[in-house]
Design a protein around this motif. Sequence first.
Motif, PDB file in Angstrom:
ATOM      1  N   GLU A   1     -29.859  70.455  36.171  1.00 59.57           N
ATOM      2  CA  GLU A   1     -30.360  71.695  34.488  1.00 59.57           C
ATOM      3  C   GLU A   1     -29.737  71.457  33.160  1.00 59.57           C
ATOM      4  OE1 GLU A   1     -29.989  72.354  37.823  1.00 59.57           O
ATOM      5  OE2 GLU A   1     -28.481  73.587  37.717  1.00 59.57           O
ATOM      6  N   ASN A   2     -28.085  70.978  34.051  1.00 58.21           N
ATOM      7  CA  ASN A   2     -27.351  71.662  32.188  1.00 58.21           C
ATOM      8  C   ASN A   2     -27.282  69.490  31.670  1.00 58.21           C
ATOM      9  OD1 ASN A   2     -26.390  72.995  34.412  1.00 58.21           O
ATOM     10  ND2 ASN A   2     -24.036  73.518  33.282  1.00 58.21           N
ATOM     11  N   LEU A   3     -27.780  68.699  32.306  1.00 57.18           N
ATOM     12  CA  LEU A   3     -28.218  67.621  31.708  1.00 57.18           C
ATOM     13  C   LEU A   3     -29.695  67.520  31.181  1.00 57.18           C
ATOM     14  CD1 LEU A   3     -26.550  65.212  34.733  1.00 57.18           C
ATOM     15  CD2 LEU A   3     -25.761  66.548  32.618  1.00 57.18           C
ATOM     16  N   SER A   4     -30.169  68.595  30.992  1.00 53.66           N
ATOM     17  CA  SER A   4     -32.078  68.897  30.187  1.00 53.66           C
ATOM     18  C   SER A   4     -31.515  67.824  28.663  1.00 53.66           C
ATOM     19  CB  SER A   4     -31.912  70.468  29.959  1.00 53.66           C
ATOM     20  OG  SER A   4     -32.423  70.549  31.232  1.00 53.66           O
ATOM     21  N   LEU A   5     -32.074  67.372  28.533  1.00 57.06           N
ATOM     22  CA  LEU A   5     -33.000  67.127  27.235  1.00 57.06           C
ATOM     23  C   LEU A   5     -31.567  65.966  26.517  1.00 57.06           C
ATOM     24  CD1 LEU A   5     -34.949  67.863  25.140  1.00 57.06           C
ATOM     25  CD2 LEU A   5     -33.049  69.049  23.609  1.00 57.06           C
ATOM     26  N   ILE A   6     -31.027  65.271  27.643  1.00 58.91           N
ATOM     27  CA  ILE A   6     -30.525  64.311  26.818  1.00 58.91           C
ATOM     28  C   ILE A   6     -31.025  62.971  27.200  1.00 58.91           C
ATOM     29  CG2 ILE A   6     -28.899  62.241  28.299  1.00 58.91           C
ATOM     30  CD1 ILE A   6     -27.332  64.912  29.520  1.00 58.91           C
ATOM     31  N   PRO A   7     -31.168  62.225  25.832  1.00 58.83           N
ATOM     32  CA  PRO A   7     -32.343  60.619  25.636  1.00 58.83           C
ATOM     33  C   PRO A   7     -32.423  60.068  26.449  1.00 58.83           C
ATOM     34  CG  PRO A   7     -30.689  61.858  23.723  1.00 58.83           C
ATOM     35  CD  PRO A   7     -29.821  62.093  24.587  1.00 58.83           C
ATOM     36  N   GLY A   8     -32.927  59.475  26.836  1.00 61.85           N
ATOM     37  CA  GLY A   8     -32.718  57.324  28.005  1.00 61.85           C
ATOM     38  C   GLY A   8     -33.333  57.377  28.732  1.00 61.85           C
ATOM     39  N   ASN A   9     -33.496  56.653  29.697  1.00 65.15           N
ATOM     40  CA  ASN A   9     -33.926  56.804  31.039  1.00 65.15           C
ATOM     41  C   ASN A   9     -33.184  56.822  32.330  1.00 65.15           C
ATOM     42  OD1 ASN A   9     -35.858  56.070  29.640  1.00 65.15           O
ATOM     43  ND2 ASN A   9     -36.397  53.766  29.948  1.00 65.15           N
ATOM     44  N   VAL A  10     -33.600  56.653  33.255  1.00 67.43           N
ATOM     45  CA  VAL A  10     -33.163  57.374  34.741  1.00 67.43           C
ATOM     46  C   VAL A  10     -31.502  55.386  34.666  1.00 67.43           C
ATOM     47  CG1 VAL A  10     -33.348  57.335  37.214  1.00 67.43           C
ATOM     48  CG2 VAL A  10     -34.980  58.640  35.625  1.00 67.43           C
ATOM     49  N   GLY A  11     -32.026  54.975  34.829  1.00 68.20           N
ATOM     50  CA  GLY A  11     -31.582  53.601  35.002  1.00 68.20           C
ATOM     51  C   GLY A  11     -30.498  53.446  34.418  1.00 68.20           C
ATOM     52  N   THR A  12     -30.488  53.285  33.279  1.00 65.78           N
ATOM     53  CA  THR A  12     -29.227  53.753  32.091  1.00 65.78           C
ATOM     54  C   THR A  12     -27.968  54.943  32.444  1.00 65.78           C
ATOM     55  OG1 THR A  12     -30.208  54.217  30.117  1.00 65.78           O
ATOM     56  CG2 THR A  12     -29.721  52.413  30.303  1.00 65.78           C
ATOM     57  N   ALA A  13     -28.681  56.328  32.695  1.00 67.92           N
ATOM     58  CA  ALA A  13     -27.748  57.527  33.580  1.00 67.92           C
ATOM     59  C   ALA A  13     -26.444  56.820  34.023  1.00 67.92           C
ATOM     60  CB  ALA A  13     -28.207  58.424  33.458  1.00 67.92           C
ATOM     61  N   PRO A  14     -26.433  56.237  35.109  1.00 67.62           N
ATOM     62  CA  PRO A  14     -25.099  55.883  35.631  1.00 67.62           C
ATOM     63  C   PRO A  14     -24.046  55.147  35.266  1.00 67.62           C
ATOM     64  CG  PRO A  14     -27.326  55.645  37.142  1.00 67.62           C
ATOM     65  CD  PRO A  14     -27.488  55.268  35.792  1.00 67.62           C
ATOM     66  N   ILE A  15     -25.091  53.786  33.949  1.00 63.56           N
ATOM     67  CA  ILE A  15     -24.106  53.450  33.519  1.00 63.56           C
ATOM     68  C   ILE A  15     -22.544  54.233  32.926  1.00 63.56           C
ATOM     69  CG2 ILE A  15     -23.768  51.917  31.671  1.00 63.56           C
ATOM     70  CD1 ILE A  15     -26.506  51.175  32.335  1.00 63.56           C
ATOM     71  N   GLN A  16     -23.360  54.767  32.083  1.00 63.56           N
ATOM     72  CA  GLN A  16     -22.085  55.954  31.838  1.00 63.56           C
ATOM     73  C   GLN A  16     -22.118  57.308  32.179  1.00 63.56           C
ATOM     74  OE1 GLN A  16     -22.743  57.510  28.017  1.00 63.56           O
ATOM     75  NE2 GLN A  16     -25.128  57.202  27.533  1.00 63.56           N
ATOM     76  N   ASN A  17     -22.334  57.478  32.935  1.00 69.57           N
ATOM     77  CA  ASN A  17     -22.365  58.552  33.841  1.00 69.57           C
ATOM     78  C   ASN A  17     -22.811  59.889  32.530  1.00 69.57           C
ATOM     79  OD1 ASN A  17     -21.251  60.570  35.852  1.00 69.57           O
ATOM     80  ND2 ASN A  17     -19.056  60.346  35.592  1.00 69.57           N
TER      81      ASN A  17
END
Length: 337
Positions: A108-124
Amino acid sequence: MHIKQNISLKPYNTFGIDVNARYFISVSVIVELKTVLSLENHPNKLLIGGGSNMLLTKDFDGLVIHINLKGIEIISEDDQCVTIKANAGENWHEFVLWCLKNNFGGIENLSLIPGNVGTAPIQNIGAYGVELKDVFVSCEALSLDSKSIKTFSKEDCKFGYRNSVFKNTERGKHIITSVTFKLTKQSHKLNINYGAITSELNKMGIKEPTIQDVSKAVIFIRESKLPNPKEIGNSGSFFKNPVISKDLFNQLQDNFEDIPSYPVSEDEVKVPAGWLIEKAGFKGKRFGDYGIHKKQALVLVNYGNANGEDIVKLSKLIQKTIKRLFNVSIEAEVNII
Ligand code: EPU
């Protein structure tokens, strides 16, 4: 398989930079992705997911592959927890909303972060005291060499602050195709100690917040500080917050009593780059179609038809000025292409 020609990449990057791809394909199944990657007549390839962490500076004279793999699946669950696998092309915020609708807690704290699921781990990805790594189980990635799928565990990913193995030793070697998360179904562990969240929840008159309330507070804070990429092109924080020695911090504090800091280790602290950039007088400065956001100095923006090269020049001027004024080096978080 349909490869298009001379396509504008403006809708595919949140900075809204209008450069062209010589060739372009949007891929929604893994077999097609494998075929596209094997095309020998297109040696020069660029992968785009949500396009939220890149600054395009010129036309791309090769094949742009838009990763559009969709789907969310519950892998397992018990009374307490649920394990969910989401494909790389799912929009991050829509995934967060789907989890909230199902009362799955943790992001829930990560709401509204732009981008896609697949790129989320790249920059944590991280915000308001939570990072992707806190809920991450594993991810699957297609190796560009062998064209086979490999699973990366949390340990394999070597997550750090806005960092992972995919930005270091594994850089450019894989395409993340799905991410698996472990979220809570009840007894959610709320992270509301981050100052702005507590005060926002108080303002909302909420004493015992739910994960949905926390998300609402986060959305409110983000909307009040960060520009919506649909209205003003941007890539979120352009720079990382620098980690500096305590010695340097003490020297800076002599001159700037109000300098904020977060503890990192015994001899180091992290300083908000947004504060340094604001102190250097850049906040809200506009140069034609580009500039520094007026409410958050860490965010560089495109007001319309900015050129990526101009934004790079501005970022270098900011870096040089911060170095000169504070003797602190700040590093771009965004990938410059
Ligand atoms: N600050 C200023 N002036 C500014 C901006 C910030 O003085 O223009 C000061 C604030 O007053 C505060 C401190 O800097 O004392 C921190 O500001 P904020 O809470 O806005 O967070 P941040 O460190 O600037 C980081 C992330 C954001 C994330 C927020 C909230 C990085 C590089 N950025 O920003 O992430 O949303 O914390 O957790 O770590 C992103 O990565 O794209 C992003 C937006």
